[in-house]
Design a protein around this motif. Structure first.
Motif, mmCIF file in Angstrom:
data_model
loop_
_atom_site.group_PDB
_atom_site.id
_atom_site.type_symbol
_atom_site.label_atom_id
_atom_site.label_comp_id
_atom_site.label_asym_id
_atom_site.label_seq_id
_atom_site.Cartn_x
_atom_site.Cartn_y
_atom_site.Cartn_z
ATOM 1 N N LEU A 281 -29.744 44.681 42.398
ATOM 2 C CA LEU A 281 -29.218 43.317 42.387
ATOM 3 C C LEU A 281 -29.579 42.614 41.080
ATOM 4 N N THR A 282 -28.557 42.178 40.361
ATOM 5 C CA THR A 282 -28.734 41.343 39.170
ATOM 6 C C THR A 282 -27.975 40.055 39.405
ATOM 7 N N SER A 283 -28.559 38.940 38.990
ATOM 8 C CA SER A 283 -27.905 37.657 39.241
ATOM 9 C C SER A 283 -28.049 36.730 38.043
ATOM 10 N N ALA A 284 -27.163 35.755 37.999
ATOM 11 C CA ALA A 284 -27.169 34.748 36.943
ATOM 12 C C ALA A 284 -26.931 33.387 37.578
ATOM 13 N N LEU A 285 -27.585 32.390 37.031
ATOM 14 C CA LEU A 285 -27.434 31.014 37.492
ATOM 15 C C LEU A 285 -26.965 30.182 36.309
ATOM 16 N N GLU A 286 -25.897 29.402 36.503
ATOM 17 C CA GLU A 286 -25.325 28.633 35.400
ATOM 18 C C GLU A 286 -24.915 27.255 35.882
ATOM 19 N N ALA A 287 -25.258 26.245 35.078
ATOM 20 C CA ALA A 287 -24.849 24.862 35.363
ATOM 21 C C ALA A 287 -23.989 24.366 34.213
ATOM 22 N N ASP A 288 -22.898 23.686 34.556
ATOM 23 C CA ASP A 288 -22.153 22.950 33.539
ATOM 24 C C ASP A 288 -22.235 21.467 33.887
ATOM 25 N N SER A 289 -21.351 20.650 33.353
ATOM 26 C CA SER A 289 -21.493 19.206 33.543
ATOM 27 C C SER A 289 -21.200 18.764 34.963
ATOM 28 N N THR A 290 -20.524 19.608 35.745
ATOM 29 C CA THR A 290 -20.077 19.164 37.067
ATOM 30 C C THR A 290 -20.601 19.990 38.226
ATOM 31 N N ALA A 291 -21.159 21.180 37.988
ATOM 32 C CA ALA A 291 -21.504 22.061 39.094
ATOM 33 C C ALA A 291 -22.555 23.071 38.679
ATOM 34 N N VAL A 292 -23.069 23.786 39.676
ATOM 35 C CA VAL A 292 -23.993 24.901 39.475
ATOM 36 C C VAL A 292 -23.389 26.120 40.158
ATOM 37 N N GLU A 293 -23.475 27.267 39.483
ATOM 38 C CA GLU A 293 -22.862 28.476 40.034
ATOM 39 C C GLU A 293 -23.823 29.643 39.978
ATOM 40 N N LEU A 294 -23.925 30.353 41.091
ATOM 41 C CA LEU A 294 -24.705 31.583 41.182
ATOM 42 C C LEU A 294 -23.741 32.764 41.193
ATOM 43 N N SER A 295 -23.955 33.726 40.299
ATOM 44 C CA SER A 295 -23.210 34.980 40.306
ATOM 45 C C SER A 295 -24.202 36.094 40.596
ATOM 46 N N ALA A 296 -23.900 36.921 41.589
ATOM 47 C CA ALA A 296 -24.827 37.981 41.977
ATOM 48 C C ALA A 296 -24.050 39.253 42.258
ATOM 49 N N LEU A 297 -24.546 40.375 41.732
ATOM 50 C CA LEU A 297 -23.862 41.645 41.918
ATOM 51 C C LEU A 297 -24.834 42.689 42.444
ATOM 52 N N LEU A 298 -24.461 43.298 43.551
ATOM 53 C CA LEU A 298 -25.243 44.383 44.143
ATOM 54 C C LEU A 298 -24.492 45.679 43.891
ATOM 55 N N TYR A 299 -25.112 46.591 43.155
ATOM 56 C CA TYR A 299 -24.462 47.836 42.778
ATOM 57 C C TYR A 299 -24.670 48.873 43.867
ATOM 58 N N GLY A 300 -23.569 49.291 44.500
ATOM 59 C CA GLY A 300 -23.651 50.304 45.545
ATOM 60 C C GLY A 300 -24.206 49.785 46.849
ATOM 61 N N GLY A 301 -24.015 48.507 47.137
ATOM 62 C CA GLY A 301 -24.512 47.930 48.373
ATOM 63 C C GLY A 301 -23.434 47.158 49.113
ATOM 64 N N SER A 302 -23.731 46.754 50.318
ATOM 65 C CA SER A 302 -22.757 46.091 51.182
ATOM 66 C C SER A 302 -22.876 44.570 51.096
ATOM 67 N N ARG A 303 -21.857 43.909 51.610
ATOM 68 C CA ARG A 303 -21.880 42.449 51.661
ATOM 69 C C ARG A 303 -23.053 41.951 52.496
ATOM 70 N N ARG A 304 -23.312 42.627 53.597
ATOM 71 C CA ARG A 304 -24.413 42.201 54.458
ATOM 72 C C ARG A 304 -25.743 42.286 53.721
ATOM 73 N N GLU A 305 -25.953 43.371 52.984
ATOM 74 C CA GLU A 305 -27.191 43.511 52.212
ATOM 75 C C GLU A 305 -27.330 42.405 51.171
ATOM 76 N N LEU A 306 -26.244 42.116 50.467
ATOM 77 C CA LEU A 306 -26.302 41.109 49.415
ATOM 78 C C LEU A 306 -26.583 39.731 49.984
ATOM 79 N N GLU A 307 -25.862 39.360 51.027
ATOM 80 C CA GLU A 307 -26.060 38.030 51.611
ATOM 81 C C GLU A 307 -27.462 37.904 52.206
ATOM 82 N N ASP A 308 -27.985 38.999 52.715
ATOM 83 C CA ASP A 308 -29.342 38.958 53.258
ATOM 84 C C ASP A 308 -30.363 38.718 52.148
#
Length: 479
Positions: free
Chosen positions: A251-278
């Motif tokens: 799991l590698t992730s990035a957190l970014e804020a601009d003038s109006t919002a904050v965004e989390l991008s996260a990628l799980l390599y070879g894993g399921s949605r359930r694993e990532l959300e957990d």
């Protein structure tokens, strides 16, 4: 015709027998398009730009520049953030048309031209069932990314891009006025390979091809969570910096804020949605984010990762690595700056480290920031030149305010104003990089505003490094 154009034409005719490739000079219809870079904050007027099609074109261009006594710069994807891949009155040697790819599936390696962009590399390797870690902006040239390090959403699972560099073909200066090709591998010119793994682009020569270690392609799960406004920014930063550097290595992730919002991008390599959300449960429990999840092959998802604004002409970034969690006062100042951005796309970006980054490849690398928890980057972005002063001032003030809380900087995102830039980029590796510079570029042909400087001549120092990339013992019985 201007005097600059006259000089360029004279140079080109005097040594036309050795300058090969597609040459563009002032007065040509394609000159304006050929000279500009991605960041329009900087504008350079070279005497000539040569678009090289193969390694021999690069050799000829370096030799030509040396014979004519004019300065040169190397260029691949034109994303040099401070405009250092071009110059006024010199020769730009552009490798962006060198896009060959040769894949050895049995060895799990690929030899690639340094003119490929990251998007082209991801797509081409994906067609054969392979992946390599790259940065997240598809239009950036592979040539410069790897030389400086290279990190993105595969970093914690596969390491830095430079960690996957097995060999490099590099055009270096030769003698007083010539050039030659050298191969840098773990067994031949290994000091140059070590330097190519994070020592920065354009310092020692011009890389024309890379041999990369390939990883088996896998489906990925990619999550984007978006919070409106900055009300949750402080809590998100506290939770993210605590959890992201020690998460599952896939799991590698990035957190970014601009003038109006904050965004989390996260990628799980070879894993399921359930694993990532957990794994992201505590972050997603903050506030009320809008969440989207994609499960697909990495090359398909990569197009969604590369979603930055492409129509913004002016940029100013600063870089910092963080080795200790940011205290509350640092997080508070980040929120204050993001509440007062000079333009809507101005931003603050963080990318998680740890995982595979902790381990250098066999033979080592010049990338020194392996103990970082994460990377962070305040950046101003704007469309109106009238905002130049305000945007540049905001970015510089933000960087200076954060400096006490970081340790080191990223050579691919230079802090041009830093007086101690060598230490920030290279840490304890800076003296060895000077020695590599003295070995492969003793005439300082490849130089720019923050290029690795030559080390004072000291023959005894060169003997302290073994060809395998590790320092030899100074005691009796050393090999």
């Amino acid at each position: 015709m201007s005097s600059r154009t006259d000089r360029a034409a004279q140079h080109l005719t005097t040594t036309a027998n050795v300058l090969t490739g597609d040459v563009v000079r002032p007065g040509d219809s394609g000159y304006e398009e050929a000279r500009v870079g991605w960041n329009r904050l900087y504008s350079r007027y070279p005497e000539a730009i040569v678009f090289c099609c193969d390694t021999q074109d690069v050799v000829n261009a370096v030799r030509w520049a040396r014979e004519e006594g004019i300065a040169l710069r190397a260029r691949s994807g034109r994303h040099s953030l401070d405009g250092w891949s071009s110059l006024d009155g010199g020769l730009v040697i552009d490798v962006s048309r060198m896009k060959d790819i040769v894949i050895d599936e049995s060895a799990r390696t690929a030899t690639v031209g340094t003119g490929l962009t990251q998007m082209e590399t991801v797509a081409a390797l994906g067609q054969h069932g392979f992946a390599v870690p790259t940065g997240s902006e598809g239009g950036v040239g592979l040539g410069g990314v790897i030389l400086g390090g290279g990190f993105g959403l595969l970093t914690r699972s596969m390491g830095m891009a430079c960690d996957n560099l097995l060999a490099a073909e590099v055009v270096v200066a030769d003698g007083a006025r010539s050039a030659k090709v050298v191969e840098a591998t773990e067994h031949r010119n290994s000091d140059l390979l070590w330097a190519c793994r994070g020592g920065g682009g354009g310092n020692f020569g011009i890389a024309t091809s890379y041999t990369l270690r390939l990883h088996e392609l896998s489906n990925v799960t990619f999550l984007v969570a978006r919070w409106s406004g900055h009300g949750d920014l402080a809590d998100l930063l506290r939770a993210w910096q605590r959890e992201a550097p020690v998460a599952d290595n896939r799991l590698t992730s990035a957190l970014e804020a601009d003038s109006t919002a904050v965004e989390l991008s996260a990628l799980l390599y070879g894993g399921s949605r359930r694993e990532l959300e957990d794994q992201l449960r505590s972050l997603l429990a903050i506030g009320s984010p809008e969440v989207t999840v994609t499960e697909d092959a990495w090359p398909t998802v990569y197009g969604d990762v590369d979603r930055g604004p492409n129509d913004v002409p002016f940029w100013k970034f600063y870089s910092q690595f963080v080795t200790r969690p940011l205290p509350d006062e640092a997080i508070d100042l980040i929120v204050r700056f993001m509440d007062n951005t000079p333009s809507p796309p101005s931003n603050f970006f963080c990318s998680s480290f740890g995982g595979a980054v902790r381990h250098a490849p066999p033979g080592g690398s010049a990338f020194p920031h392996r103990d970082a928890l994460f990377y962070c980057e305040p950046g101003a972005a704007w469309n109106d030149p009238a905002l130049n002063s305000a945007a540049l001032g905001w970015a510089a003030d933000f960087w200076r305010a954060l400096r006490p809380y970081g340790d080191g900087a990223y050579v691919n995102v230079p802090n041009a104003a830093a007086s101690d830039w060598e230490r920030e980029y290279y840490g304890s590796h800076r003296e060895r990089l000077r020695e590599v510079k003295a070995t492969y570029d003793p005439e300082n042909v490849f130089n720019f505003e923050q290029s690795v400087p030559l080390s004072p001549a000291d023959p005894s120092r060169a003997l302290r490094w073994g060809d395998g990339g590790q320092p030899k013992s100074q005691g009796q019985g050393s090999p």
